[in-house]
Design a protein around this motif. Sequence first.
Motif, mmCIF file in Angstrom:
data_model
loop_
_atom_site.group_PDB
_atom_site.id
_atom_site.type_symbol
_atom_site.label_atom_id
_atom_site.label_comp_id
_atom_site.label_asym_id
_atom_site.label_seq_id
_atom_site.Cartn_x
_atom_site.Cartn_y
_atom_site.Cartn_z
ATOM 1 N N PHE A 3 3.150 7.889 1.865
ATOM 2 C CA PHE A 3 2.075 7.633 2.813
ATOM 3 C C PHE A 3 1.983 8.898 3.641
ATOM 4 C CE2 PHE A 3 0.517 6.944 6.996
ATOM 5 C CZ PHE A 3 -0.562 6.105 6.824
ATOM 6 N N GLY A 4 0.783 9.378 3.890
ATOM 7 C CA GLY A 4 0.657 10.576 4.710
ATOM 8 C C GLY A 4 -0.598 10.547 5.538
ATOM 9 N N GLY A 5 -0.551 11.279 6.642
ATOM 10 C CA GLY A 5 -1.722 11.413 7.485
ATOM 11 C C GLY A 5 -1.398 11.190 8.938
ATOM 12 N N PHE A 6 -2.443 10.957 9.703
ATOM 13 C CA PHE A 6 -2.316 10.695 11.122
ATOM 14 C C PHE A 6 -1.801 9.272 11.291
ATOM 15 C CE2 PHE A 6 -4.016 9.981 15.420
ATOM 16 C CZ PHE A 6 -3.445 11.078 16.033
ATOM 17 N N LEU A 7 -0.693 9.102 11.983
ATOM 18 C CA LEU A 7 -0.056 7.794 12.102
ATOM 19 C C LEU A 7 -0.610 7.041 13.312
ATOM 20 C CD1 LEU A 7 3.632 8.895 11.400
ATOM 21 C CD2 LEU A 7 1.835 8.288 9.774
ATOM 22 N N SER A 8 -1.106 5.836 13.046
ATOM 23 C CA SER A 8 -1.615 4.982 14.116
ATOM 24 C C SER A 8 -1.551 3.538 13.639
ATOM 25 C CB SER A 8 -3.061 5.348 14.478
ATOM 26 O OG SER A 8 -3.966 4.806 13.546
ATOM 27 N N PRO A 9 -1.669 2.585 14.558
ATOM 28 C CA PRO A 9 -1.656 1.180 14.160
ATOM 29 C C PRO A 9 -2.761 0.815 13.156
ATOM 30 C CG PRO A 9 -1.245 1.361 16.508
ATOM 31 C CD PRO A 9 -1.640 2.740 16.031
ATOM 32 N N ALA A 10 -3.843 1.566 13.117
ATOM 33 C CA ALA A 10 -4.939 1.277 12.185
ATOM 34 C C ALA A 10 -4.598 1.635 10.745
ATOM 35 C CB ALA A 10 -6.197 2.040 12.604
ATOM 36 N N GLY A 12 -1.951 0.647 8.956
ATOM 37 C CA GLY A 12 -1.280 -0.404 8.197
ATOM 38 C C GLY A 12 0.164 -0.117 7.828
ATOM 39 N N LEU A 13 0.837 0.710 8.602
ATOM 40 C CA LEU A 13 2.231 1.028 8.283
ATOM 41 C C LEU A 13 3.149 -0.186 8.336
ATOM 42 C CD1 LEU A 13 2.648 4.524 9.950
ATOM 43 C CD2 LEU A 13 2.829 3.982 7.523
ATOM 44 N N GLU A 14 2.869 -1.120 9.224
ATOM 45 C CA GLU A 14 3.687 -2.340 9.267
ATOM 46 C C GLU A 14 3.579 -3.089 7.939
ATOM 47 O OE1 GLU A 14 2.378 -1.581 13.562
ATOM 48 O OE2 GLU A 14 1.446 -1.519 11.609
ATOM 49 N N ASP A 15 2.374 -3.177 7.402
ATOM 50 C CA ASP A 15 2.179 -3.846 6.114
ATOM 51 C C ASP A 15 2.908 -3.085 5.005
ATOM 52 O OD1 ASP A 15 0.587 -5.687 7.423
ATOM 53 O OD2 ASP A 15 -1.303 -4.768 6.773
ATOM 54 N N LEU A 16 2.831 -1.772 5.032
ATOM 55 C CA LEU A 16 3.518 -0.970 4.026
ATOM 56 C C LEU A 16 5.027 -1.179 4.089
ATOM 57 C CD1 LEU A 16 3.768 1.155 1.838
ATOM 58 C CD2 LEU A 16 3.531 2.910 3.621
ATOM 59 N N LEU A 17 5.580 -1.182 5.292
ATOM 60 C CA LEU A 17 7.030 -1.376 5.426
ATOM 61 C C LEU A 17 7.442 -2.777 4.978
ATOM 62 C CD1 LEU A 17 7.603 0.578 8.741
ATOM 63 C CD2 LEU A 17 8.265 1.277 6.421
ATOM 64 N N ALA A 81 4.362 12.914 -5.781
ATOM 65 C CA ALA A 81 4.421 11.468 -5.535
ATOM 66 C C ALA A 81 4.193 10.666 -6.810
ATOM 67 C CB ALA A 81 3.377 11.069 -4.497
ATOM 68 N N GLY A 82 4.977 9.618 -6.981
ATOM 69 C CA GLY A 82 4.722 8.677 -8.059
ATOM 70 C C GLY A 82 3.477 7.867 -7.756
ATOM 71 N N VAL A 83 3.303 7.512 -6.487
ATOM 72 C CA VAL A 83 2.157 6.735 -6.009
ATOM 73 C C VAL A 83 1.868 7.173 -4.586
ATOM 74 C CG1 VAL A 83 1.287 4.419 -5.457
ATOM 75 C CG2 VAL A 83 2.862 4.707 -7.373
ATOM 76 N N VAL A 84 0.591 7.289 -4.242
ATOM 77 C CA VAL A 84 0.170 7.499 -2.859
ATOM 78 C C VAL A 84 -0.358 6.160 -2.380
ATOM 79 C CG1 VAL A 84 -1.418 8.714 -1.315
ATOM 80 C CG2 VAL A 84 -0.333 9.939 -3.221
ATOM 81 N N VAL A 85 0.139 5.716 -1.230
ATOM 82 C CA VAL A 85 -0.248 4.398 -0.730
ATOM 83 C C VAL A 85 -0.952 4.546 0.616
ATOM 84 C CG1 VAL A 85 2.064 3.970 0.220
ATOM 85 C CG2 VAL A 85 0.548 2.048 -0.228
ATOM 86 N N LEU A 86 -2.124 3.902 0.725
ATOM 87 C CA LEU A 86 -2.959 3.995 1.915
ATOM 88 C C LEU A 86 -3.383 2.589 2.335
ATOM 89 C CD1 LEU A 86 -5.077 7.025 0.643
ATOM 90 C CD2 LEU A 86 -3.138 7.086 2.232
ATOM 91 N N PRO A 87 -2.506 1.882 3.060
ATOM 92 C CA PRO A 87 -2.769 0.477 3.402
ATOM 93 C C PRO A 87 -3.554 0.298 4.704
ATOM 94 C CG PRO A 87 -0.580 1.072 4.117
ATOM 95 C CD PRO A 87 -1.172 2.301 3.464
ATOM 96 N N GLY A 126 -7.550 3.823 -9.332
ATOM 97 C CA GLY A 126 -6.594 3.408 -8.318
ATOM 98 C C GLY A 126 -6.547 1.897 -8.274
ATOM 99 N N GLU A 127 -5.774 1.388 -7.340
ATOM 100 C CA GLU A 127 -5.635 -0.062 -7.171
ATOM 101 C C GLU A 127 -6.015 -0.414 -5.738
ATOM 102 O OE1 GLU A 127 -4.883 -2.177 -9.516
ATOM 103 O OE2 GLU A 127 -3.835 -1.020 -11.045
ATOM 104 N N LEU A 128 -6.820 -1.454 -5.568
ATOM 105 C CA LEU A 128 -7.241 -1.912 -4.247
ATOM 106 C C LEU A 128 -6.695 -3.303 -3.967
ATOM 107 C CD1 LEU A 128 -10.978 -0.773 -4.291
ATOM 108 C CD2 LEU A 128 -9.104 0.261 -2.993
ATOM 109 N N VAL A 129 -6.325 -3.532 -2.703
ATOM 110 C CA VAL A 129 -5.891 -4.845 -2.237
ATOM 111 C C VAL A 129 -6.620 -5.139 -0.933
ATOM 112 C CG1 VAL A 129 -3.610 -4.644 -3.329
ATOM 113 C CG2 VAL A 129 -3.896 -3.974 -0.939
ATOM 114 N N ASP A 130 -6.672 -6.404 -0.580
ATOM 115 C CA ASP A 130 -7.304 -6.784 0.680
ATOM 116 C C ASP A 130 -6.451 -6.327 1.858
ATOM 117 O OD1 ASP A 130 -9.465 -7.995 -0.590
ATOM 118 O OD2 ASP A 130 -8.483 -9.956 -0.647
ATOM 119 N N VAL A 131 -7.112 -5.990 2.947
ATOM 120 C CA VAL A 131 -6.421 -5.588 4.177
ATOM 121 C C VAL A 131 -5.479 -6.707 4.604
ATOM 122 C CG1 VAL A 131 -6.733 -5.029 6.624
ATOM 123 C CG2 VAL A 131 -8.314 -4.092 4.925
#
Length: 186
Positions: A3-10, A12-17, A81-87, A126-131
Amino acid sequence: MVFGGFLSPAKGLEDLLDAWQKISATSDYQTDHQLLIAGTCARQHEDWLAALRADSAGLAKPPRWLGYLDDREFTEVIAAAGVVVLPYRSSNPSSGILVRAMVQGRPVVATRVTAMELLIADGVTGELVDVGDVAALAGKLDGLIRDPARRDALGAAAARVAAERHTWARQVADLKKVYALSGGPA
């Protein structure tokens, strides 16, 4: 997994963890994959990020928090990266991280937010999931970790789309369209 980029509550890092915990705690599953989180946050989110980092230290397989990476370092992390994840929980109309991943031919698992839906053909590039759907996020990530051929196929398809869409000629043509619509110089 990155996961990379500007870190903020928007983002979805909690969901990723939570998803990472589900994947890495599975007793029948041994993986040498790790979760890398690159980026920094704005001053107003420093306490949020510190709490998230502290909480994630207790996971069965804690993520590696990389902090700020310069452009070269970040490109290398994405390329490996094996996978880039953007939740993301919300997004702007575009995502530089998504474009970087696609250009590098990396598979992406992301949430159905504007930036992702505009560029990812679900199941093709890629693969998409619901927020907020942590179970689906964990399932897609786990599936790609277990299936290197699928990762490669998604990444190759993403690279082809990126090569078609993200050229200087395409950027100039799109800019000319915008100017024409706005009545500006053409």
